[in-house]
Design a protein around this motif. Structure first.
Motif, PDB file in Angstrom:
ATOM      1  N   ILE A 252       0.833  -1.205   0.000  1.00 12.39           N
ATOM      2  CA  ILE A 252       0.000   0.000   0.000  1.00 12.39           C
ATOM      3  C   ILE A 252       0.869   1.255   0.000  1.00 12.39           C
ATOM      4  N   VAL A 253       1.902   1.253   0.851  1.00 12.97           N
ATOM      5  CA  VAL A 253       2.801   2.408   0.923  1.00 12.97           C
ATOM      6  C   VAL A 253       3.486   2.641  -0.417  1.00 12.97           C
ATOM      7  N   VAL A 254       4.000   1.575  -1.013  1.00 15.96           N
ATOM      8  CA  VAL A 254       4.687   1.705  -2.306  1.00 15.96           C
ATOM      9  C   VAL A 254       3.716   2.189  -3.379  1.00 15.96           C
ATOM     10  N   GLY A 255       2.493   1.679  -3.360  1.00 11.86           N
ATOM     11  CA  GLY A 255       1.507   2.121  -4.348  1.00 11.86           C
ATOM     12  C   GLY A 255       1.221   3.610  -4.258  1.00 11.86           C
TER      13      GLY A 255
ATOM     14  N   ALA B 228      21.216  10.762  -0.535  1.00 13.78           N
ATOM     15  CA  ALA B 228      20.593  11.993  -1.013  1.00 13.78           C
ATOM     16  C   ALA B 228      19.209  12.194  -0.401  1.00 13.78           C
ATOM     17  N   GLY B 229      18.542  11.090  -0.083  1.00 12.95           N
ATOM     18  CA  GLY B 229      17.232  11.182   0.527  1.00 12.95           C
ATOM     19  C   GLY B 229      16.117  11.344  -0.491  1.00 12.95           C
ATOM     20  N   ALA B 230      14.895  10.981  -0.051  1.00  6.21           N
ATOM     21  CA  ALA B 230      13.733  11.147  -0.914  1.00  6.21           C
ATOM     22  C   ALA B 230      13.415  12.621  -1.082  1.00  6.21           C
ATOM     23  N   GLY B 231      13.049  13.014  -2.291  1.00  8.80           N
ATOM     24  CA  GLY B 231      12.669  14.395  -2.560  1.00  8.80           C
ATOM     25  C   GLY B 231      13.834  15.322  -2.816  1.00  8.80           C
ATOM     26  N   ALA B 232      15.071  14.819  -2.795  1.00  5.31           N
ATOM     27  CA  ALA B 232      16.234  15.687  -2.979  1.00  5.31           C
ATOM     28  C   ALA B 232      16.285  16.300  -4.368  1.00  5.31           C
ATOM     29  N   ASP B 233      15.670  15.623  -5.345  1.00  7.58           N
ATOM     30  CA  ASP B 233      15.692  16.125  -6.720  1.00  7.58           C
ATOM     31  C   ASP B 233      14.629  17.201  -6.976  1.00  7.58           C
TER      32      ASP B 233
ATOM     33  N   VAL C   9       2.540   9.229  -6.525  1.00  6.35           N
ATOM     34  CA  VAL C   9       2.887  10.631  -6.259  1.00  6.35           C
ATOM     35  C   VAL C   9       4.275  10.984  -6.778  1.00  6.35           C
ATOM     36  N   ASP C  10       5.247  10.154  -6.483  1.00  6.27           N
ATOM     37  CA  ASP C  10       6.636  10.446  -6.856  1.00  6.27           C
ATOM     38  C   ASP C  10       7.360   9.146  -7.193  1.00  6.27           C
ATOM     39  N   PRO C  11       7.205   8.634  -8.410  1.00  4.06           N
ATOM     40  CA  PRO C  11       7.782   7.330  -8.788  1.00  4.06           C
ATOM     41  C   PRO C  11       9.288   7.399  -9.017  1.00  4.06           C
ATOM     42  N   GLU C  12      10.033   7.667  -7.949  1.00  2.05           N
ATOM     43  CA  GLU C  12      11.485   7.701  -8.008  1.00  2.05           C
ATOM     44  C   GLU C  12      12.043   6.651  -7.056  1.00  2.05           C
ATOM     45  N   PRO C  13      13.248   6.128  -7.329  1.00  4.14           N
ATOM     46  CA  PRO C  13      13.796   5.049  -6.488  1.00  4.14           C
ATOM     47  C   PRO C  13      13.949   5.426  -5.018  1.00  4.14           C
TER      48      PRO C  13
ATOM     49  N   VAL D 243      19.097  -8.033  -4.127  1.00  6.61           N
ATOM     50  CA  VAL D 243      18.581  -8.010  -5.500  1.00  6.61           C
ATOM     51  C   VAL D 243      18.092  -6.610  -5.847  1.00  6.61           C
ATOM     52  N   ALA D 244      17.308  -6.011  -4.936  1.00  7.57           N
ATOM     53  CA  ALA D 244      16.738  -4.693  -5.206  1.00  7.57           C
ATOM     54  C   ALA D 244      17.820  -3.633  -5.374  1.00  7.57           C
ATOM     55  N   LEU D 245      18.788  -3.608  -4.468  1.00  4.23           N
ATOM     56  CA  LEU D 245      19.824  -2.576  -4.546  1.00  4.23           C
ATOM     57  C   LEU D 245      20.730  -2.779  -5.755  1.00  4.23           C
ATOM     58  N   THR D 246      20.998  -4.023  -6.111  1.00  6.30           N
ATOM     59  CA  THR D 246      21.821  -4.288  -7.297  1.00  6.30           C
ATOM     60  C   THR D 246      21.124  -3.799  -8.563  1.00  6.30           C
ATOM     61  N   LEU D 247      19.823  -4.074  -8.654  1.00  9.96           N
ATOM     62  CA  LEU D 247      19.077  -3.625  -9.837  1.00  9.96           C
ATOM     63  C   LEU D 247      18.886  -2.107  -9.828  1.00  9.96           C
ATOM     64  N   LEU D 248      18.760  -1.520  -8.635  1.00 10.52           N
ATOM     65  CA  LEU D 248      18.648  -0.065  -8.560  1.00 10.52           C
ATOM     66  C   LEU D 248      19.915   0.618  -9.063  1.00 10.52           C
ATOM     67  N   GLU D 249      21.057  -0.001  -8.800  1.00  9.89           N
ATOM     68  CA  GLU D 249      22.304   0.574  -9.301  1.00  9.89           C
ATOM     69  C   GLU D 249      22.299   0.640 -10.826  1.00  9.89           C
ATOM     70  N   ARG D 250      21.741  -0.380 -11.475  1.00 11.72           N
ATOM     71  CA  ARG D 250      21.649  -0.357 -12.934  1.00 11.72           C
ATOM     72  C   ARG D 250      20.729   0.772 -13.386  1.00 11.72           C
ATOM     73  N   LEU D 251      19.581   0.935 -12.697  1.00 13.35           N
ATOM     74  CA  LEU D 251      18.688   2.025 -13.062  1.00 13.35           C
ATOM     75  C   LEU D 251      19.343   3.385 -12.828  1.00 13.35           C
ATOM     76  N   GLY D 252      20.278   3.431 -11.856  1.00 12.60           N
ATOM     77  CA  GLY D 252      20.961   4.676 -11.565  1.00 12.60           C
ATOM     78  C   GLY D 252      22.148   4.963 -12.463  1.00 12.60           C
ATOM     79  N   GLY D 253      22.430   4.070 -13.414  1.00 18.13           N
ATOM     80  CA  GLY D 253      23.500   4.331 -14.361  1.00 18.13           C
ATOM     81  C   GLY D 253      24.733   3.483 -14.198  1.00 18.13           C
TER      82      GLY D 253
END
Length: 462
Positions: free
Chosen positions: A29-32, A134-139, A37-41, A318-328
């Motif tokens: 529910i939280v993720v949804g 960087a924290g959520a909302g830093a961008d 609202v802000d679909p960022e990692p 698994v999540a953090l490894t894949l997030l690194e790919r999404l982050g470049g």
């Protein structure tokens, strides 16, 4: 040697799955909401970490404990946001403040139950800041950089409370007894509620540091070494070393618990690093598949976290490894990742097992103090609240044990299980023989050699 009944083991796993399912529902529910609202990692991962942690730590909290968490989370969030800025801009100053914060969060446990709650709640933001500096909302500018994490904290608390409330209200005394006493003394758990390894109100022996102080020294030395080794050996990838060290040195209580956590951490992370290669090899540029794999891995980890910490470590890796790919990140650094995790686990274990070590039997004895106290109160007053408190504390004593724990500690926890269950089922005010045996067991808590026989007599009297 007597062993815990298989039915208790099975009931414990059933409880773990039910609690995992509630945590998974709350996190989904939280993720949804965050994705809408802000679909960022960064905000998504913060929401996952807060919802999963609160689902475990708040399950047995009363209304006061839940309000405390609601007040503390935003405050701790602001502190860790500043810490993240320091780590990003003035690294060594941030590292020094981080170590001080860990030591302070450990020392606060000496202030009774409220201190232990603060320490437990502080663990989540202190870990999250390592992989979300960087924290959520830093961008989105300085205002949202402050407001968004606070809103996510309140959202996670609200959803977890709403999801858990019907279960708590619907549960009868018998159901709560089953939920509380089902945990097996043969399985090490996590850090939902971390009782101190020292007897409440007891004075430490002369010329001997208290258990809380020893734990603070351990985590301070371990975190300092992790920062130095991480930066010197792995450069910008230092975070995995520090993260693994803190998980092993800060979260567990006692040597056996730390060894169990370290093994689960390494095995789960190794498996997660390898499994993460599958989506990266099949569709390296297909972001929807990668996002789906991230959410699936985290969901599996949350569902089975209380069954085995290794599964949680697997899902997060698994999540953090894949997030690194999404982050470049161009290629997954699997080999380096495993080395970093292994080094971090080793640093944490060395600190816990060598520097002013705390024996597992001492931890179990300390956790039996509130068990016997609450059971004795239940016997005199036949209070449902006291009985539930006894079985809740008993699960804390059981969590610290692993399959090859010291035999006497296994028997202590097994007998405590029998005593707590009998106190709930038995008529008020309880048999005289049981009350006398409980008094003997409480007096024997300071004498390990006599504790086993005293608990055995109380279990027979039950």
């Amino acid at each position: 040697m007597r062993r815990p009944a298989k039915s208790a083991v099975g009931a414990g796993r059933g409880l773990a799955l039910r609690r995992g399912a509630l945590a998974l529902l709350a996190t989904a529910i939280v993720v949804g909401v965050i994705l809408a609202v802000d679909p960022e990692p960064a905000p998504v991962m913060l929401g996952i970490s807060l919802a999963s942690s609160l689902s475990r730590s708040q399950f047995e909290r009363d209304a006061r404990g839940r309000v405390e968490a609601l007040v503390l989370l935003p405050v701790l969030g602001l502190v860790t946001m500043g810490l993240g800025v320091l780590l990003h801009d003035v690294f060594w100053a941030g590292a020094a403040v981080y170590v001080v914060a860990l030591v302070g969060a450990t020392l606060v446990r000496r202030f009774g139950e409220i201190g232990r709650r603060i320490s437990a709640i502080a663990g989540t933001p202190l870990l999250a800041v390592l992989f979300l500096p960087a924290g959520a909302g830093a961008d989105h500018g300085p205002v949202l950089a402050i407001v968004e994490p606070l809103l996510i904290s309140v959202l996670a608390w609200t959803v977890v409370t709403i999801v858990q409330l019907p279960v708590r209200v619907r549960g009868s005394d018998a159901q709560r007894r089953r939920l509380s006493t089902a945990a097996s003394p043969g399985v090490a758990g996590g850090a939902a509620a971390h009782p101190s390894a020292e007897r409440p109100g007891a004075r430490p022996p002369a010329r001997r540091l208290s258990a809380t102080t020893r734990m603070a020294v351990q985590v301070g030395v371990a975190a300092t070494a992790a920062f130095v080794v991480g930066v010197a050996g792995f450069g910008s990838h230092w975070a995995w070393v520090v993260l693994s060290t803190v998980i092993v040195a800060y979260l567990p209580r006692g040597r056996a618990d730390a060894v169990s956590k370290g093994v689960h951490r390494f095995v789960g992370a190794a498996a997660g690093s390898l499994v993460a290669l599958v989506p990266l090899s099949v569709a390296p540029g297909f972001e929807p598949l990668i996002v789906a794999c991230i959410l699936t891995a985290v969901g599996i980890g949350i569902l089975l976290r209380e069954v085995s910490y290794a599964v949680w470590a697997f899902g997060v890796t698994v999540a953090l490894t894949l997030l690194e790919r999404l982050g470049g990140q161009p290629t997954p650094l699997i080999g380096m990742r495993l080395v970093e995790i292994g080094v971090g686990v080793a640093i944490g274990l060395l600190a816990v097992c060598v520097i002013l070590p705390i024996r597992t039997t001492d931890v179990v004895r300390a956790r039996l103090v509130p068990v016997l106290a609450a059971v004795g109160t239940a016997g005199r007053r036949h209070s449902a609240r006291a009985r539930e408190g006894g079985t809740t504390h008993h699960r804390g004593a059981a969590r610290v044990l692993i399959r090859r724990a010291p035999p006497e500690a296994v028997l202590w926890a097994s007998d405590a299980h029998v005593i707590a269950a009998a106190a709930i089922d038995g008529p008020a005010p309880g048999a005289g023989a049981l009350r006398r045996a409980l008094g003997d067991a409480r007096r024997a808590l300071g004498t390990p050699a006599a504790l086993g026989e005293a608990l055995r007599r109380a279990a027979r009297a039950s």
